[in-house]
Design a protein around this motif. Structure first.
Motif, PDB file in Angstrom:
ATOM      1  N   ARG A  44      23.981   6.046 -40.095  1.00 13.50           N
ATOM      2  CA  ARG A  44      22.728   5.600 -39.494  1.00 13.50           C
ATOM      3  C   ARG A  44      22.131   6.854 -38.851  1.00 13.50           C
ATOM      4  O   ARG A  44      22.788   7.559 -38.078  1.00 13.50           O
ATOM      5  CB  ARG A  44      22.995   4.534 -38.428  1.00 13.50           C
ATOM      6  CG  ARG A  44      21.862   4.269 -37.464  1.00 13.50           C
ATOM      7  CD  ARG A  44      20.697   3.527 -38.091  1.00 13.50           C
ATOM      8  NE  ARG A  44      19.550   3.580 -37.180  1.00 13.50           N
ATOM      9  CZ  ARG A  44      18.338   3.113 -37.483  1.00 13.50           C
ATOM     10  NH1 ARG A  44      18.111   2.573 -38.673  1.00 13.50           N
ATOM     11  NH2 ARG A  44      17.380   3.189 -36.609  1.00 13.50           N
TER      12      ARG A  44
ATOM     13  N   THR B 259      32.304  -3.102 -26.601  1.00 12.82           N
ATOM     14  CA  THR B 259      32.369  -2.814 -25.174  1.00 12.82           C
ATOM     15  C   THR B 259      33.388  -3.806 -24.624  1.00 12.82           C
ATOM     16  O   THR B 259      34.044  -4.505 -25.386  1.00 12.82           O
ATOM     17  CB  THR B 259      31.005  -3.044 -24.505  1.00 12.82           C
ATOM     18  OG1 THR B 259      30.730  -4.452 -24.526  1.00 12.82           O
ATOM     19  CG2 THR B 259      29.884  -2.314 -25.235  1.00 12.82           C
TER      20      THR B 259
ATOM     21  N   ARG C   3      28.746  -4.532 -37.747  1.00 15.34           N
ATOM     22  CA  ARG C   3      27.816  -4.026 -38.758  1.00 15.34           C
ATOM     23  C   ARG C   3      28.431  -4.212 -40.132  1.00 15.34           C
ATOM     24  O   ARG C   3      29.596  -3.866 -40.342  1.00 15.34           O
ATOM     25  CB  ARG C   3      27.518  -2.551 -38.489  1.00 15.34           C
ATOM     26  CG  ARG C   3      26.876  -2.345 -37.122  1.00 15.34           C
ATOM     27  CD  ARG C   3      26.578  -0.896 -36.848  1.00 15.34           C
ATOM     28  NE  ARG C   3      25.880  -0.771 -35.578  1.00 15.34           N
ATOM     29  CZ  ARG C   3      26.293  -0.008 -34.567  1.00 15.34           C
ATOM     30  NH1 ARG C   3      27.389   0.706 -34.676  1.00 15.34           N
ATOM     31  NH2 ARG C   3      25.591   0.048 -33.457  1.00 15.34           N
TER      32      ARG C   3
ATOM     33  N   ALA D  16      31.284  -1.882 -33.154  1.00 17.33           N
ATOM     34  CA  ALA D  16      31.136  -1.072 -31.944  1.00 17.33           C
ATOM     35  C   ALA D  16      31.392  -2.026 -30.799  1.00 17.33           C
ATOM     36  O   ALA D  16      30.694  -3.026 -30.674  1.00 17.33           O
ATOM     37  CB  ALA D  16      29.728  -0.504 -31.875  1.00 17.33           C
TER      38      ALA D  16
ATOM     39  N   VAL E 148      29.116  -5.144 -31.447  1.00 13.51           N
ATOM     40  CA  VAL E 148      28.109  -5.277 -32.486  1.00 13.51           C
ATOM     41  C   VAL E 148      28.832  -5.049 -33.806  1.00 13.51           C
ATOM     42  O   VAL E 148      29.433  -3.997 -34.017  1.00 13.51           O
ATOM     43  CB  VAL E 148      26.959  -4.271 -32.296  1.00 13.51           C
ATOM     44  CG1 VAL E 148      26.002  -4.325 -33.486  1.00 13.51           C
ATOM     45  CG2 VAL E 148      26.207  -4.563 -30.998  1.00 13.51           C
TER      46      VAL E 148
ATOM     47  N   THR F  57      19.067  -3.476 -40.523  1.00 14.59           N
ATOM     48  CA  THR F  57      18.778  -2.079 -40.212  1.00 14.59           C
ATOM     49  C   THR F  57      18.892  -1.257 -41.493  1.00 14.59           C
ATOM     50  O   THR F  57      19.751  -1.532 -42.330  1.00 14.59           O
ATOM     51  CB  THR F  57      19.845  -1.537 -39.217  1.00 14.59           C
ATOM     52  OG1 THR F  57      20.104  -2.527 -38.243  1.00 14.59           O
ATOM     53  CG2 THR F  57      19.390  -0.269 -38.544  1.00 14.59           C
TER      54      THR F  57
ATOM     55  N   GLN G  36      21.621  -2.892 -43.835  1.00 11.85           N
ATOM     56  CA  GLN G  36      22.838  -3.226 -43.102  1.00 11.85           C
ATOM     57  C   GLN G  36      22.558  -4.456 -42.243  1.00 11.85           C
ATOM     58  O   GLN G  36      21.487  -4.585 -41.660  1.00 11.85           O
ATOM     59  CB  GLN G  36      23.225  -2.040 -42.232  1.00 11.85           C
ATOM     60  CG  GLN G  36      24.314  -2.344 -41.209  1.00 11.85           C
ATOM     61  CD  GLN G  36      24.465  -1.200 -40.221  1.00 11.85           C
ATOM     62  OE1 GLN G  36      25.330  -0.369 -40.333  1.00 11.85           O
ATOM     63  NE2 GLN G  36      23.570  -1.154 -39.241  1.00 11.85           N
TER      64      GLN G  36
ATOM     65  N   SER H  39      23.480  -6.378 -38.829  1.00 11.75           N
ATOM     66  CA  SER H  39      24.155  -6.208 -37.535  1.00 11.75           C
ATOM     67  C   SER H  39      24.139  -7.530 -36.811  1.00 11.75           C
ATOM     68  O   SER H  39      23.140  -8.234 -36.839  1.00 11.75           O
ATOM     69  CB  SER H  39      23.420  -5.195 -36.654  1.00 11.75           C
ATOM     70  OG  SER H  39      23.279  -3.978 -37.343  1.00 11.75           O
ATOM     71  N   LEU H  40      25.252  -7.865 -36.173  1.00 18.27           N
ATOM     72  CA  LEU H  40      25.199  -9.062 -35.353  1.00 18.27           C
ATOM     73  C   LEU H  40      25.992  -8.926 -34.073  1.00 18.27           C
ATOM     74  O   LEU H  40      26.910  -8.117 -33.977  1.00 18.27           O
ATOM     75  CB  LEU H  40      25.588 -10.323 -36.129  1.00 18.27           C
ATOM     76  CG  LEU H  40      26.984 -10.520 -36.634  1.00 18.27           C
ATOM     77  CD1 LEU H  40      27.342 -11.987 -36.540  1.00 18.27           C
ATOM     78  CD2 LEU H  40      27.044 -10.099 -38.085  1.00 18.27           C
ATOM     79  N   PHE H  41      25.538  -9.716 -33.101  1.00 19.68           N
ATOM     80  CA  PHE H  41      26.127  -9.693 -31.768  1.00 19.68           C
ATOM     81  C   PHE H  41      27.325 -10.631 -31.747  1.00 19.68           C
ATOM     82  O   PHE H  41      27.230 -11.782 -32.151  1.00 19.68           O
ATOM     83  CB  PHE H  41      25.076 -10.166 -30.760  1.00 19.68           C
ATOM     84  CG  PHE H  41      25.571 -10.223 -29.345  1.00 19.68           C
ATOM     85  CD1 PHE H  41      25.492  -9.106 -28.521  1.00 19.68           C
ATOM     86  CD2 PHE H  41      26.119 -11.394 -28.829  1.00 19.68           C
ATOM     87  CE1 PHE H  41      25.951  -9.154 -27.220  1.00 19.68           C
ATOM     88  CE2 PHE H  41      26.591 -11.435 -27.524  1.00 19.68           C
ATOM     89  CZ  PHE H  41      26.500 -10.323 -26.715  1.00 19.68           C
TER      90      PHE H  41
ATOM     91  N   SER I  26      20.343  -8.792 -36.959  1.00 16.50           N
ATOM     92  CA  SER I  26      19.199  -7.967 -37.331  1.00 16.50           C
ATOM     93  C   SER I  26      19.545  -7.148 -38.570  1.00 16.50           C
ATOM     94  O   SER I  26      20.715  -6.986 -38.920  1.00 16.50           O
ATOM     95  CB  SER I  26      18.793  -7.045 -36.178  1.00 16.50           C
ATOM     96  OG  SER I  26      19.760  -6.044 -35.993  1.00 16.50           O
TER      97      SER I  26
ATOM     98  N   GLU J 274      23.752   8.831 -35.824  1.00 16.95           N
ATOM     99  CA  GLU J 274      23.955   7.923 -34.668  1.00 16.95           C
ATOM    100  C   GLU J 274      25.327   7.266 -34.748  1.00 16.95           C
ATOM    101  O   GLU J 274      26.021   7.151 -33.766  1.00 16.95           O
ATOM    102  CB  GLU J 274      22.862   6.854 -34.626  1.00 16.95           C
ATOM    103  CG  GLU J 274      21.527   7.423 -34.148  1.00 16.95           C
ATOM    104  CD  GLU J 274      20.409   6.402 -34.201  1.00 16.95           C
ATOM    105  OE1 GLU J 274      20.699   5.187 -34.205  1.00 16.95           O
ATOM    106  OE2 GLU J 274      19.248   6.829 -34.243  1.00 16.95           O
ATOM    107  N   TYR J 275      25.660   6.787 -35.912  1.00 14.42           N
ATOM    108  CA  TYR J 275      27.012   6.274 -36.134  1.00 14.42           C
ATOM    109  C   TYR J 275      27.318   6.321 -37.621  1.00 14.42           C
ATOM    110  O   TYR J 275      26.406   6.503 -38.454  1.00 14.42           O
ATOM    111  CB  TYR J 275      27.216   4.863 -35.572  1.00 14.42           C
ATOM    112  CG  TYR J 275      26.250   3.820 -36.076  1.00 14.42           C
ATOM    113  CD1 TYR J 275      26.413   3.250 -37.336  1.00 14.42           C
ATOM    114  CD2 TYR J 275      25.198   3.401 -35.283  1.00 14.42           C
ATOM    115  CE1 TYR J 275      25.542   2.280 -37.798  1.00 14.42           C
ATOM    116  CE2 TYR J 275      24.311   2.429 -35.729  1.00 14.42           C
ATOM    117  CZ  TYR J 275      24.479   1.874 -36.992  1.00 14.42           C
ATOM    118  OH  TYR J 275      23.620   0.923 -37.444  1.00 14.42           O
TER     119      TYR J 275
END
Lengths: 142, 432
Positions: free
Chosen positions: A115, A38, A45, A36, A43, A68, A4, A6-8, A66, A97-98
């Motif tokens: 995950r 805030t 995915r 996900a 993030v 995962t 997977q 993932s990026l900010f 990153s 976790e998700y």
């Protein structure tokens, strides 16, 4: 096991479109995604057809990215199908976790991405519980 | 009205004589009692006996905030610790604060200077003064407190914060003089308007505001909204704290109390002294301090000095309201903040790139600081929780180092401005 990406991402106008455009221009096809978020950031995915290439492209575009390990799990595409699968995971004491849904399906079932802690160990436990886990190549080419 | 007419209205020749005598004395003292100054003198081959006129002042070395840091905590003190009856401190760049000390006589002089300042601002024995500056290591609260007690006013040592309680007490106790930062004064007025308190329920008449730079426009706004007469007070802990200079009711510059300090204006680049009327960096020499005598302190504040006679009758030189800084120091809610302090926190915690941006804004009337910092691509993990922890860690560390709360916002790598030359680390959106 599948990879997977993932990026900010900042919660800012146009950021998501920008990522998708960057990937699209390089022929990367997005197969599943979740965000996900805030208040200020999220993030993103992604499951894509070519994770290694997507990772390099995003890195080259200065994203914080990153890779995962996640699992793609077959779920019966009927009412209660997901519930039944999750109950099996509970019994096997596997903590999710998700989780998010995959866009496509296999011929028999729907797919969800999960995950979990220690995915390598979890694969055999989940399989023993009677749940089908797909290999990366099967998923990327769906 | 004067607190000490003899000193405040002293003819200039007489004032100069007092200054010279005190200057010679303090030069002699720092040479003998402060190793830092002795080695500075020796470096430039200067003997205390060479200081014979006020013009000789320019022969003396400068003192900087860095010198105080290098001699942390007590090595700049000219007296033994047993003679120090009080210490104060301001926040430092790397966690170590700048420490200042006072002997009994220093506290006595400080009270005198604050009594003069408060009198300039309209405080009298019958005043009820609400001191909403922070009490503690910061010099604000205690400086005003001792000055107001010296006058014999009724002192309300309420310290900062808790605006509703401030207003309740202001109303119930009949506060006549308010002492706080100018931005907090506006905030108090906004809050009482929102709470529906009528101006007629308050007895406020005067305000003495300082610890952050404010403009003439801000004065008009404060005077109109609070229905008071507002004056500006100046000081810095390294010199003594508040009470170095204060505006009189003529509101045309701040009188620097010259029997205790010698001010100069210099070119901040060359260090050369500039004549009256020219804009430059304010430099101050203390004349009466025992614990921490300071020669030619570089305040980094930009101002102009004038010797023109003032309508109030005081003979002491006036400085223009502070017009800016020669360094990148920010004053946020009365607290001094250097971008380098934020940088040290960011580097210490890790998980982010050393690229950051400080955004200062005034929401309503309160200053707000937002710190934007780039997420490190190497440290980025898939976990949202990890990122939130990182934000929280930076926020807590900033709070404990600076003493003010900041909003921390993680941003994408390479999203903050880059520059080959002098990088912009600060966006200040406040209109002061």
């Amino acid at each position: 096991m599948i990879k997977q990406i993932s990026l900010f991402l900042e919660n800012k106008k146009g950021r998501l479109a920008h990522v998708c455009r960057v990937l699209g221009n390089e022929g990367i096809n997005i197969r599943a995604l979740s965000i996900a978020d805030t208040t200020d950031f999220g993030v993103l995915r992604l499951i894509v057809n070519n994770p290694e290439k997507a990772y390099e492209i995003l890195k080259a575009h200065n994203f914080a990215v990153s890779m995962t390990d996640v699992l793609a799990m077959e779920v019966a595409d009927t009412p209660g199908g997901l519930a039944g699968t999750l109950e099996k995971l509970d019994e096997a004491e596997i903590n999710v976790e998700y989780m998010y849904a995959f866009l496509g399906t296999t011929s028999q079932a729907a797919l969800v991405i999960i995950r979990v802690e220690n995915p390598e160990k979890a694969v055999s436990v989940i399989r023993r519980a009677g749940i089908n886990i797909l290999e990366g190549e099967q998923v990327y080419s769906l | 009205m004067y607190w000490n007419q003899h000193c405040e209205c002293m003819p200039q020749e007489q004032l100069a004589a007092v200054q010279l005598e005190r200057l010679k004395n303090i030069v002699e003292r720092v040479y003998h009692d402060v190793p830092f100054y002795r080695s500075k003198f020796q470096e430039i081959g200067l003997e205390p006996a060479e200081i014979n006129t006020l013009d000789d002042l320019t022969k003396l070395p400068f003192t900087t905030k860095q010198d105080l840091r290098d001699n942390y905590p007590f090595r700049m003190f000219a007296t033994s610790l047993s003679d120090i009856v009080r210490v104060h401190a301001s926040s430092g760049t790397t966690g170590k604060p700048t420490v200042v000390g006072y002997t009994r006589s220093d506290l006595n002089n400080w009270s005198e200077l604050m009594a003069r300042s408060l009198t300039c601002g309209g405080t009298i024995k019958n005043s009820v003064i609400q001191i909403a500056y922070g009490y503690g290591l910061f010099t604000g609260g205690f400086g005003f407190h001792y000055g107001a007690e010296r006058i014999g006013s009724t002192v309300i040592p309420i310290s900062g914060g808790n605006t509703r309680r401030q207003l309740m007490i202001m109303k119930d106790f009949g506060t006549t003089v308010l002492a706080c930062t100018p931005s907090y004064a506006i905030h108090l007025a906004e809050t009482w308007e929102n709470l529906g308190i009528e101006r007629s329920e308050l007895k406020l008449q005067h305000g003495i505001f300082g610890a952050e730079p404010w403009s003439e426009e801000m004065r008009q706004e404060i005077e109109k909204r609070l229905g008071i007469s507002a004056v500006d007070i100046y000081g810095l802990s390294e010199v003594i704290g508040p009470g170095v200079a204060c505006e009189c009711q003529a509101k045309n510059g701040l009188h620097i109390f010259e029997d205790h300090f010698i001010p100069e204006i210099i070119d901040p680049v060359t260090g050369e002294s500039l004549p009256y009327g020219e804009e430059g960096e304010l430099v101050i020499t203390t004349l009466t301090k025992e614990a921490l005598p300071i020669l030619r302190y570089r305040t980094r504040d930009i101002s102009i000095l004038t010797k023109e006679p003032c309508a109030c009758g005081r003979t002491h030189v006036r400085m223009h309201k502070v017009m800016g800084r020669t360094d990148d120091m920010l004053v946020i809610r009365g607290v001094n903040v250097f971008p380098s302090q934020v940088e040290s926190v960011i580097l210490e915690i890790g998980g982010t790139e050393p690229h950051y941006l400080l955004i200062v804004d005034r929401k309503g009337s309160m200053d707000e600081l937002e710190v934007q910092v780039e997420v490190s691509p190497e440290m980025f993990s898939d976990q949202v929780r990890g990122l939130e922890d990182l934000e929280r860690k930076i926020r807590h560390r900033l709070q404990s180092l600076l003493g003010i709360s900041a909003k921390v916002k993680l941003v994408e790598p390479h999203s903050l401005p880059r520059s080959e030359g002098k990088i912009q680390r600060v966006i200040d959106r406040r209109k002061i």
